[in-house]
Design a protein around this motif. Sequence first.
Motif, PDB file in Angstrom:
ATOM      1  N   VAL A  66       0.840  -1.202   0.000  1.00 27.12           N
ATOM      2  CA  VAL A  66       0.000   0.000   0.000  1.00 27.12           C
ATOM      3  C   VAL A  66       0.876   1.252   0.000  1.00 27.12           C
ATOM      4  N   VAL A  67       1.916   1.256   0.815  1.00 28.74           N
ATOM      5  CA  VAL A  67       2.837   2.390   0.855  1.00 28.74           C
ATOM      6  C   VAL A  67       3.576   2.518  -0.472  1.00 28.74           C
ATOM      7  N   ALA A  68       3.936   1.395  -1.084  1.00 25.12           N
ATOM      8  CA  ALA A  68       4.625   1.430  -2.374  1.00 25.12           C
ATOM      9  C   ALA A  68       3.725   1.990  -3.463  1.00 25.12           C
ATOM     10  N   ALA A  69       2.437   1.690  -3.410  1.00 23.48           N
ATOM     11  CA  ALA A  69       1.508   2.243  -4.390  1.00 23.48           C
ATOM     12  C   ALA A  69       1.402   3.761  -4.243  1.00 23.48           C
ATOM     13  N   ALA A  70       1.365   4.237  -3.009  1.00 19.69           N
ATOM     14  CA  ALA A  70       1.339   5.685  -2.785  1.00 19.69           C
ATOM     15  C   ALA A  70       2.651   6.320  -3.223  1.00 19.69           C
ATOM     16  N   GLU A  71       3.746   5.609  -3.016  1.00 19.01           N
ATOM     17  CA  GLU A  71       5.056   6.115  -3.439  1.00 19.01           C
ATOM     18  C   GLU A  71       5.130   6.235  -4.951  1.00 19.01           C
ATOM     19  N   VAL A  72       4.518   5.305  -5.657  1.00 15.90           N
ATOM     20  CA  VAL A  72       4.506   5.359  -7.117  1.00 15.90           C
ATOM     21  C   VAL A  72       3.806   6.614  -7.599  1.00 15.90           C
ATOM     22  N   VAL A  73       2.690   6.928  -7.006  1.00 16.16           N
ATOM     23  CA  VAL A  73       1.929   8.115  -7.421  1.00 16.16           C
ATOM     24  C   VAL A  73       2.745   9.387  -7.194  1.00 16.16           C
ATOM     25  N   VAL A  74       3.294   9.540  -6.015  1.00 16.92           N
ATOM     26  CA  VAL A  74       4.052  10.749  -5.692  1.00 16.92           C
ATOM     27  C   VAL A  74       5.362  10.795  -6.475  1.00 16.92           C
ATOM     28  N   GLY A  75       6.061   9.670  -6.561  1.00 14.39           N
ATOM     29  CA  GLY A  75       7.341   9.629  -7.258  1.00 14.39           C
ATOM     30  C   GLY A  75       7.210   9.926  -8.737  1.00 14.39           C
ATOM     31  N   LEU A  76       6.210   9.336  -9.383  1.00 18.99           N
ATOM     32  CA  LEU A  76       6.033   9.622 -10.802  1.00 18.99           C
ATOM     33  C   LEU A  76       5.614  11.060 -11.043  1.00 18.99           C
ATOM     34  N   ALA A  77       4.847  11.639 -10.143  1.00 19.65           N
ATOM     35  CA  ALA A  77       4.480  13.056 -10.290  1.00 19.65           C
ATOM     36  C   ALA A  77       5.720  13.942 -10.196  1.00 19.65           C
ATOM     37  N   ILE A  78       6.619  13.626  -9.286  1.00 22.56           N
ATOM     38  CA  ILE A  78       7.860  14.398  -9.164  1.00 22.56           C
ATOM     39  C   ILE A  78       8.735  14.206 -10.395  1.00 22.56           C
ATOM     40  N   ILE A  79       8.835  12.974 -10.886  1.00 22.68           N
ATOM     41  CA  ILE A  79       9.649  12.715 -12.074  1.00 22.68           C
ATOM     42  C   ILE A  79       9.086  13.458 -13.280  1.00 22.68           C
ATOM     43  N   VAL A  80       7.773  13.457 -13.437  1.00 23.28           N
ATOM     44  CA  VAL A  80       7.156  14.172 -14.564  1.00 23.28           C
ATOM     45  C   VAL A  80       7.391  15.669 -14.454  1.00 23.28           C
ATOM     46  N   SER A  81       7.288  16.223 -13.250  1.00 23.01           N
ATOM     47  CA  SER A  81       7.518  17.664 -13.098  1.00 23.01           C
ATOM     48  C   SER A  81       8.978  18.034 -13.374  1.00 23.01           C
ATOM     49  N   VAL A  82       9.916  17.191 -12.961  1.00 23.40           N
ATOM     50  CA  VAL A  82      11.329  17.436 -13.258  1.00 23.40           C
ATOM     51  C   VAL A  82      11.566  17.320 -14.759  1.00 23.40           C
ATOM     52  N   PHE A  83      10.932  16.327 -15.399  1.00 19.87           N
ATOM     53  CA  PHE A  83      11.110  16.159 -16.843  1.00 19.87           C
ATOM     54  C   PHE A  83      10.543  17.341 -17.608  1.00 19.87           C
ATOM     55  N   ARG A  84       9.408  17.857 -17.168  1.00 20.15           N
ATOM     56  CA  ARG A  84       8.829  19.023 -17.847  1.00 20.15           C
ATOM     57  C   ARG A  84       9.689  20.263 -17.681  1.00 20.15           C
ATOM     58  N   ALA A  85      10.290  20.409 -16.530  1.00 29.71           N
ATOM     59  CA  ALA A  85      11.098  21.607 -16.285  1.00 29.71           C
ATOM     60  C   ALA A  85      12.475  21.519 -16.934  1.00 29.71           C
ATOM     61  N   ARG A  86      13.099  20.343 -16.932  1.00 29.07           N
ATOM     62  CA  ARG A  86      14.486  20.202 -17.390  1.00 29.07           C
ATOM     63  C   ARG A  86      14.640  19.394 -18.676  1.00 29.07           C
ATOM     64  N   HIS A  87      13.556  18.771 -19.177  1.00 28.15           N
ATOM     65  CA  HIS A  87      13.595  17.918 -20.365  1.00 28.15           C
ATOM     66  C   HIS A  87      14.611  16.793 -20.216  1.00 28.15           C
ATOM     67  N   SER A  88      14.748  16.304 -19.003  1.00 28.52           N
ATOM     68  CA  SER A  88      15.638  15.196 -18.709  1.00 28.52           C
ATOM     69  C   SER A  88      15.131  14.491 -17.461  1.00 28.52           C
ATOM     70  N   ALA A  89      15.328  13.168 -17.424  1.00 33.14           N
ATOM     71  CA  ALA A  89      14.930  12.389 -16.251  1.00 33.14           C
ATOM     72  C   ALA A  89      16.151  11.990 -15.432  1.00 33.14           C
ATOM     73  N   SER A  90      17.216  12.754 -15.527  1.00 31.99           N
ATOM     74  CA  SER A  90      18.444  12.448 -14.797  1.00 31.99           C
ATOM     75  C   SER A  90      18.328  12.869 -13.335  1.00 31.99           C
ATOM     76  N   VAL A  91      18.908  12.068 -12.480  1.00 26.65           N
ATOM     77  CA  VAL A  91      18.889  12.368 -11.052  1.00 26.65           C
ATOM     78  C   VAL A  91      19.731  13.616 -10.765  1.00 26.65           C
ATOM     79  N   ASP A  92      20.775  13.823 -11.533  1.00 25.56           N
ATOM     80  CA  ASP A  92      21.633  14.989 -11.330  1.00 25.56           C
ATOM     81  C   ASP A  92      20.893  16.290 -11.607  1.00 25.56           C
ATOM     82  N   ASP A  93      19.937  16.276 -12.540  1.00 28.61           N
ATOM     83  CA  ASP A  93      19.183  17.484 -12.842  1.00 28.61           C
ATOM     84  C   ASP A  93      18.162  17.822 -11.767  1.00 28.61           C
ATOM     85  N   ALA A  94      17.767  16.834 -10.972  1.00 32.05           N
ATOM     86  CA  ALA A  94      16.782  17.086  -9.913  1.00 32.05           C
ATOM     87  C   ALA A  94      17.356  17.998  -8.829  1.00 32.05           C
TER      88      ALA A  94
END
Length: 99
Positions: A66-94
């Motif tokens: 259950v916690v992992a499912a909630a983590e997926v929702v929040v984590g993917l939202a953060i990854i998408v927002s970083v990708f939209r802002a930086r056009h990269s999914a690199s951890v260094d750009d975060a």
Amino acid sequence: MNPVNYLYLAALLFTIGAAGVLIRRNAIVVFMCVELMLNACNLAFVTFSRMHGNLDGQIIAFFTMVVAAAEVVVGLAIIVSVFRARHSASVDDASLMKL
């Protein structure tokens, strides 16, 4: 099948996940490796639960899912927002998103 084999498998999966988190730079791959580590822990919880003959480990594994499912929702939202802002999914750009 011997329950120790399941523990060996859980240790192997956790090691692969930990290596992926430490080595890879893509946020989605790191995220998948964290999920792999959580699934390895769930396998160990269920194995110990089966070895001791109670349901405590299975209940903990359920809540971990259950916690992992909630983590997926929040984590993917953060990854998408970083990708939209930086056009990269690199951890260094975060790290560039700090104010």
